[in-house]
Scaffold this motif. Structure first.
Motif, mmCIF file in Angstrom:
data_model
loop_
_atom_site.group_PDB
_atom_site.id
_atom_site.type_symbol
_atom_site.label_atom_id
_atom_site.label_comp_id
_atom_site.label_asym_id
_atom_site.label_seq_id
_atom_site.Cartn_x
_atom_site.Cartn_y
_atom_site.Cartn_z
ATOM 1 N N ILE B 563 0.838 -1.185 0.000
ATOM 2 C CA ILE B 563 0.000 0.000 0.000
ATOM 3 C C ILE B 563 0.880 1.243 0.000
ATOM 4 C CG2 ILE B 563 -1.523 1.420 1.437
ATOM 5 C CD1 ILE B 563 -3.090 -0.724 0.455
ATOM 6 N N ALA B 564 0.520 2.191 -0.840
ATOM 7 C CA ALA B 564 1.125 3.516 -0.742
ATOM 8 C C ALA B 564 0.001 4.496 -0.455
ATOM 9 C CB ALA B 564 1.829 3.889 -2.037
ATOM 10 N N TYR B 574 4.007 3.790 3.437
ATOM 11 C CA TYR B 574 4.233 2.735 2.471
ATOM 12 C C TYR B 574 4.528 1.458 3.241
ATOM 13 C CZ TYR B 574 6.290 0.374 -1.567
ATOM 14 O OH TYR B 574 6.554 -0.511 -2.574
ATOM 15 N N GLY B 575 3.908 0.372 2.847
ATOM 16 C CA GLY B 575 4.204 -0.872 3.546
ATOM 17 C C GLY B 575 3.309 -1.997 3.073
ATOM 18 N N PRO B 576 3.479 -3.187 3.652
ATOM 19 C CA PRO B 576 2.626 -4.321 3.295
ATOM 20 C C PRO B 576 1.179 -4.013 3.669
ATOM 21 C CG PRO B 576 4.528 -5.047 4.563
ATOM 22 C CD PRO B 576 4.506 -3.560 4.636
ATOM 23 N N ALA B 577 0.240 -4.364 2.778
ATOM 24 C CA ALA B 577 -1.148 -3.936 2.941
ATOM 25 C C ALA B 577 -1.718 -4.305 4.311
ATOM 26 C CB ALA B 577 -2.009 -4.528 1.824
ATOM 27 N N GLU B 578 -1.612 -5.575 4.683
ATOM 28 C CA GLU B 578 -2.246 -6.002 5.928
ATOM 29 C C GLU B 578 -1.675 -5.244 7.113
ATOM 30 O OE1 GLU B 578 -5.341 -7.464 5.105
ATOM 31 O OE2 GLU B 578 -4.913 -7.505 7.245
ATOM 32 N N GLU B 579 -0.358 -5.095 7.121
ATOM 33 C CA GLU B 579 0.274 -4.404 8.253
ATOM 34 C C GLU B 579 -0.170 -2.956 8.340
ATOM 35 O OE1 GLU B 579 4.495 -4.765 8.897
ATOM 36 O OE2 GLU B 579 4.486 -6.739 7.951
ATOM 37 N N PRO B 584 -1.817 1.238 11.305
ATOM 38 C CA PRO B 584 -1.378 2.409 10.549
ATOM 39 C C PRO B 584 -0.460 3.280 11.399
ATOM 40 C CG PRO B 584 -3.644 2.669 11.276
ATOM 41 C CD PRO B 584 -3.251 1.267 11.611
ATOM 42 N N ALA B 585 0.592 3.803 10.765
ATOM 43 C CA ALA B 585 1.559 4.590 11.523
ATOM 44 C C ALA B 585 1.350 6.090 11.314
ATOM 45 C CB ALA B 585 2.976 4.194 11.118
ATOM 46 N N HIS B 586 1.110 6.472 10.075
ATOM 47 C CA HIS B 586 0.980 7.910 9.794
ATOM 48 C C HIS B 586 -0.399 8.404 10.247
ATOM 49 C CE1 HIS B 586 0.879 11.696 7.584
ATOM 50 N NE2 HIS B 586 2.190 11.563 7.427
ATOM 51 N N LEU B 646 10.256 10.510 3.948
ATOM 52 C CA LEU B 646 9.827 9.115 4.074
ATOM 53 C C LEU B 646 10.979 8.306 4.670
ATOM 54 C CD1 LEU B 646 7.149 7.789 3.227
ATOM 55 C CD2 LEU B 646 8.260 7.096 1.126
ATOM 56 N N VAL B 647 10.788 7.795 5.901
ATOM 57 C CA VAL B 647 11.871 7.107 6.601
ATOM 58 C C VAL B 647 11.451 5.681 6.909
ATOM 59 C CG1 VAL B 647 13.364 7.154 8.619
ATOM 60 C CG2 VAL B 647 12.446 9.277 7.717
ATOM 61 N N GLN B 648 12.385 4.777 6.773
ATOM 62 C CA GLN B 648 12.101 3.385 7.148
ATOM 63 C C GLN B 648 12.464 3.201 8.606
ATOM 64 O OE1 GLN B 648 13.374 0.477 4.420
ATOM 65 N NE2 GLN B 648 12.867 -1.225 5.773
ATOM 66 N N ARG B 649 11.459 2.805 9.419
ATOM 67 C CA ARG B 649 11.732 2.599 10.842
ATOM 68 C C ARG B 649 11.623 1.125 11.208
ATOM 69 N NH1 ARG B 649 8.918 7.433 10.656
ATOM 70 N NH2 ARG B 649 10.074 9.216 11.459
ATOM 71 N N GLN B 650 10.699 0.410 10.520
ATOM 72 C CA GLN B 650 10.604 -1.033 10.706
ATOM 73 C C GLN B 650 10.843 -1.666 9.343
ATOM 74 O OE1 GLN B 650 6.635 -1.926 12.357
ATOM 75 N NE2 GLN B 650 6.497 0.291 12.589
ATOM 76 N N PRO B 651 11.169 -2.971 9.341
ATOM 77 C CA PRO B 651 11.380 -3.613 8.041
ATOM 78 C C PRO B 651 10.154 -3.441 7.149
ATOM 79 C CG PRO B 651 11.553 -5.203 9.860
ATOM 80 C CD PRO B 651 11.426 -3.865 10.457
ATOM 81 N N ASN B 652 10.365 -3.105 5.918
ATOM 82 C CA ASN B 652 9.305 -3.000 4.907
ATOM 83 C C ASN B 652 8.380 -1.802 5.065
ATOM 84 O OD1 ASN B 652 10.071 -5.252 3.512
ATOM 85 N ND2 ASN B 652 8.779 -6.618 4.745
ATOM 86 N N ARG B 653 8.507 -1.039 6.116
ATOM 87 C CA ARG B 653 7.542 0.038 6.294
ATOM 88 C C ARG B 653 8.223 1.395 6.320
ATOM 89 N NH1 ARG B 653 2.636 -1.088 10.107
ATOM 90 N NH2 ARG B 653 2.184 0.944 9.221
ATOM 91 N N LYS B 654 7.564 2.346 5.669
ATOM 92 C CA LYS B 654 8.111 3.700 5.648
ATOM 93 C C LYS B 654 6.985 4.668 5.926
ATOM 94 C CE LYS B 654 11.504 2.905 1.992
ATOM 95 N NZ LYS B 654 11.748 3.130 0.570
ATOM 96 N N GLU B 655 7.298 5.739 6.631
ATOM 97 C CA GLU B 655 6.310 6.782 6.751
ATOM 98 C C GLU B 655 6.991 8.144 6.850
ATOM 99 O OE1 GLU B 655 7.529 4.644 9.869
ATOM 100 O OE2 GLU B 655 5.651 3.895 9.014
ATOM 101 N N ALA B 656 6.280 9.158 6.430
ATOM 102 C CA ALA B 656 6.817 10.517 6.448
ATOM 103 C C ALA B 656 6.108 11.289 7.541
ATOM 104 C CB ALA B 656 6.612 11.189 5.100
ATOM 105 N N CYS B 657 6.647 11.199 8.770
ATOM 106 C CA CYS B 657 6.010 11.903 9.880
ATOM 107 C C CYS B 657 7.054 12.124 10.964
ATOM 108 C CB CYS B 657 4.835 11.085 10.422
ATOM 109 S SG CYS B 657 4.006 11.882 11.802
#
Lengths: 315, 661
Positions: B563-564, B574-579, B584-586, B646-657
């Motif tokens: 999902i983006a 940005y990250g895997p859809a289910e996760e 949701p992080a943002h 947009l920063v990667q904090r966990q594997p496969n996931r990125k968010e801009a916040c």
């Protein structure tokens, strides 16, 4: 609104410059020139050259063009070649007559066509086909009648058979009663086609608007059909109608040339016909520019009216 | 029997309403005997797919049908008076006064050449007999109440100067301004973004509760029903087939149509990846007399008597009625069979294929510059896309979500090279093809299906004429249509069939990526399920990658692997859809998920109402710091001045916040 008018004014000026330029150079492309046209077969050789010098025709083209502009800007239209009268004077006398005919036609058209078209649209919207088909059918037939035919027919019927309107005689604004009598027939002839076209356009425009969502909204607020029709539907349908009124001015000007000829009215249409017949170069050139200016001005006014009705118009 | 009490309490009572449309091709019986009653303050939803007659029914209630529609039978009692027998002028005193109406499309429902003031004030003056000054004060007060900022000034705006959400607020203010007994809202939020929809629904809910106005809410969105309505009536082929409290109808549906419909919708967490139920067949032709139950041809539980007589609405529980001969509708066996017959084919092992990138974009941006004719005017720059990097691997689906104006369709246009990017690069291995939103307007109506599918092959000169014809036949079978459809014209197809043809055309050139821009949003629930299933199958069978653009979160969740989430031309999460959906992080992603209604009335009741405020800023004037700062509940000074990347904090996931982690 001012920015919009400003933009449109710039467009108008650019168009006018274009028209004048085009007319000037197009006429210079025609074989032969004003001097030989004026002289006909009477002058030759040196005399013709002298005439050319006199008329400035031996100057370089660019300087002729500039001279032309200089004169135009002070409304100096020169003299007619055949009679030597001031072209400006002639046009000033003729133009009000033609413009009166055109404006009267527009008024008659708007007063007749818009109610008829709106009525037809309303009936069609309600699924009442009978009267709608009658109005639409009549409009179709009238629209297709050529104005030289209706012109002659009206002349025969209203002037000669019924004797209602004079078919000839002086036309002058100084005697308004007589003036109106004289232009009545030309206006009627021109109105036939105009009303027919405009009624059909109005019907289409109003019918389309009547199926819009905001018409349903107006009804849902408890407004009567009459108010919905005139406050909401007609106001929105006015946009295409105004456009067509503006555009039809062009065909109306065409029409005036024919009716002025048929009814023997000394408007600018007659001037044009006479000018062409006598190969009066200068006059024709002037008249083309006058017609173009009228047309451009009408378009400018149409744009402003359009913007006034619809605040969304931005260009 | 508390008949007297019911009488006092009842606002609206409809008896045996029948509406017909006399078209050139025959009489369409749009409403076939609808009866129901509404109490004071009741919120009732009418749901059904297109053609079920729900809008025709609603418009019939206030006689707003236009030619050729006509109410041919029935009574509509509004507090002791029958609307059907009223004169025009009596009716005009009811409309806008005792019954307010809100329509679907706020963009076209307000008069475009009139100021809000001129549309809103005169009805108040007329219905409430107020002078102009008082009516204007009332209008401003209502505009303020529906959340229009600076109402005293905005009342002089033209509709085109307002956003869709704002216009719908104006419509609601107009509908409520004379304190009606009943509001009829015909798909009032369908044209709006999910966040604005949530705001409008919440607004309607609080205002009707405050004023005691009853509300009839027509929608095709079952999620909205569970959020909004206490009672729901399900319509099919011009009749109510099931009616009752929303909890009962959705929790324990008794009519086979309701049962199938509820299983045809992708559900968030519990639905997982099992196939959606498809309702076989089509709704009946409303021009023909329907013998027996209208749903019998599509019902797995149909018996002989279903073809002989139409089952009447009969009680299934306290105020819960259904129109089916079987007391419980489809039995568990049939429902299970429906799922089974539509089970997914065995899935080929796409994972075994090398997981290289099929599509990659690098810092993509697109600015549209609109110059002015006047030389001293600065050209206007619309920043549609500002640095978007995406990647899609073979056989995977990337879902792009966000409100309208976030740049998701611009991404699609760039991927297909319909526009050139302002900066950035796109790498695509193989070719990309497109499936558009509206299948009825994206085809040339004068071309046969054969030619539509074959067109990309013809243009590219693929193979001989015979080869192309053969390929077209393969393609149409691949999308689940019979080759006999090749001779038809688009107008002879249903919406779902047209979208199948669109998919077939997209597949003609053997693309590696198919970009689908809202491919299901113009479709009905049951048809949507078919298209979603089809896309899933194609992905599995052909190993095609999809970029799936949609505002429908449950569909995106169901179909996507990644999902983006986009906001103002940027990817914010940005990250895997289910996760992403589960956690949701943002803050924007969270706001989107909160705004989207779910198909569970009790969950909706328990959900805290935390609705995102405001609207998307204009892409002409993008905030300096974080784009979401103007609407974010966690906004800090840092967010307003510095743009988060947009920063990667966990594997496969990125968010801009700035405030994640």
């Amino acid at each position: 609104m001012f920015a919009f008018a400003g933009k449109k004014l710039i467009q108008l000026i650019v168009t006018t410059i274009g028209v004048v330029t085009l007319v000037f150079f197009t006429l210079r492309l025609i074989p032969g020139d004003a001097a030989s046209a004026m002289a006909g077969d009477t002058l030759s050789g040196e005399a013709l050259e002298r005439l050319r010098d006199q008329m400035g025709l031996n100057e370089p083209l660019m300087s002729q063009y500039l001279t032309y502009w200089r004169k135009l800007l002070v409304l100096d239209f020169g003299e007619t070649i055949t009679t030597g009268l001031s072209a400006g004077e002639l046009m000033r006398a003729a133009a009000p007559i033609t413009i009166s005919i055109a404006l009267a036609t527009i008024v008659v058209t708007v007063l007749l066509a818009i109610p008829l078209g709106t009525l037809a649209a309303f009936l069609a919207h309600k699924g009442k086909k009978g009267l709608d088909s009658l109005i639409t059918g009549a409009a179709m037939v009238l629209d297709l009648m050529p104005s030289f035919w209706t012109g002659l027919f009206f002349l025969l019927f209203f002037s000669l058979t019924l004797g209602l309107f004079p078919a000839s005689g002086t036309v002058s604004l100084e005697n308004p009663g007589h003036f109106l009598q004289r232009i009545a027939l030309p206006v009627m002839v021109l109105s036939v086609t105009q009303v027919a076209t405009m009624a059909r356009i109005t019907r289409t425009a109003v019918l389309e608007v009547l199926s819009e969502d905001y018409i349903r909204t107006a009804r849902s607020l408890g407004w009567s059909e009459l108010r919905v029709l005139f406050r909401h539907a007609l106001k929105n349908a006015a946009l295409p109608i105004v456009t067509v009124v503006g555009l039809s001015f062009g065909s109306l000007l065409n029409g005036t040339v024919i009716v002025e000829f048929i009814f023997n009215i000394p408007g600018i249409g007659s001037l044009l016909v006479n000018g062409i017949n006598s190969r009066d170069y200068q006059m024709v050139q002037n008249l083309i520019i006058v017609y173009a200016l009228i047309f451009v001005t009408i378009n400018f006014v149409t744009d402003l009216v359009y913007r006034k009705i619809d605040p969304r118009v931005s260009f | 029997m508390n008949f007297a009490r019911t009488m006092i309490d009842t606002v609206l009572s409809v008896r045996d309403l029948r509406t017909e449309f006399a078209t050139d091709k025959g009489v369409v019986r749009a409403v076939n005997g609808v009866s129901f009653a509404m109490r004071r303050g009741e919120r009732m939803a009418i749901v059904g797919e297109s053609g079920s007659g729900k809008s025709a029914m609603a418009m019939s209630l206030i006689r707003l049908l236009v030619h050729p529609g006509k109410v041919v039978n029935g009574e509509v009692w509004l507090q002791g008076r029958d609307i059907m027998t009223m004169s025009e002028s009596e009716l005009n005193d009811v409309r806008g006064n005792e019954i307010g109406t809100v329509f679907q499309d706020p963009m076209s429902s307000l008069d475009p050449v009139m100021k809000v003031r001129d549309q809103m004030v005169p009805p108040i003056m007329r219905h409430l007999s107020l002078d102009r000054a008082r009516a204007e004060a009332a209008a401003v007060a209502w505009l303020d109440k529906v959340g229009i900022p600076d109402a005293a000034r905005r009342i002089d705006a033209f509709p085109f100067e307002m956003s869709g959400g704002m216009r719908q607020r104006v419509m609601i203010a107009m509908a409520l301004s004379c304190q009606p007994k009943l509001i009829i809202a015909d798909e009032p939020t369908t044209a709006l973004d999910v966040t604005i929809q949530a705001q409008i629904v919440e607004l309607l809910r609080t205002l009707t509760a405050e004023t005691g106005t009853a509300m009839l809410f027509i929608t095709h969105d079952l999620g909205l029903v569970s959020r909004f309505a206490r009672t729901v009536a399900v319509m099919y082929a011009g009749k109510i087939v099931e009616i009752g409290p929303t909890r009962d109808v959705f929790g324990n549906p008794k009519h086979p149509y309701t049962q199938s419909l509820l299983s045809a919708i992708p559900r968030g967490a519990d639905g997982g990846r099992s196939r959606l139920v498809q309702i076989p067949g089509f709704p009946p032709d409303m021009r023909q007399e329907i013998l027996g139950c209208a749903f019998k041809d599509r019902c797995l539980g149909a018996e002989q008597r279903c073809g002989e007589a139409a089952p009447p609405l009969s009680a299934r529980g306290p105020s819960h009625d259904a129109a089916c001969w079987q007391p419980n509708g489809l039995d568990a066996g049939s429902l299970a069979q429906m799922r089974k017959t539509t089970d997914r084919a065995a899935r080929p092992d796409v994972e075994a294929l090398p997981p290289h990138d099929i599509l990659e974009t690098n810092n993509l941006s697109k600015h549209f510059v609109r110059g002015s004719m006047l030389p001293w005017r600065k050209p206007v720059v619309v920043r549609a896309l500002n640095g978007v990097s995406l990647r899609v691997r073979r056989g995977e689906t990337l879902g792009i979500v966000g409100e309208s104006g976030c740049g998701k369709s611009t991404v699609a246009r760039l991927l297909l090279e319909l526009d050139a990017p302002t900066t950035g690069e796109i790498f695509i291995q193989g070719t990309a093809q497109m499936v558009f939103q509206d299948p009825s307007s994206s085809f040339n109506p004068k071309m046969r299906v054969q030619d539509i599918i074959s067109e990309p092959l013809d243009i590219n000169g693929r193979g001989s004429k015979a080869d192309r014809a053969e390929k077209v036949r393969t393609l149409i079978r691949q999308v689940g249509l019979d080759p006999s459809y090749l001779e038809r014209y688009p107008s002879q197809l249903s919406g779902g069939q047209r979208q199948r043809v669109a998919v077939a055309r997209a597949l003609a050139l053997d693309p590696t990526v198919v970009v689908a821009d809202e491919p299901t949003s113009a479709l009905d629930v049951s048809v949507r399920a078919q298209i979603i299933n089809l896309l899933c199958d194609l992905k599995d069978e052909l190993g095609i990658s999809f970029v799936f653009i949609s505002h429908d979160l449950s569909t995106v969740r169901y179909i996507s692997d990644w999902i983006a989430v986009m906001y103002l031309g940027e990817v914010v999460e940005y990250g895997p859809a289910e996760e992403v959906f589960r956690a949701p992080a943002h803050p924007y992603t969270r706001a989107l998920l909160d705004a989207a209604p779910v198909l569970d009335p009790s969950a909706e009741d328990d959900r805290p109402v935390s609705i995102i405020k405001g609207e998307l800023p204009s892409p002409l004037d993008i905030p300096r710091g974080c784009g979401f700062a103007t609407r974010c509940p966690h906004v800090s000074e840092l967010c307003r001045t510095e743009k988060p990347i947009l920063v990667q904090r966990q594997p496969n996931r990125k968010e801009a916040c700035h405030h994640v982690g």
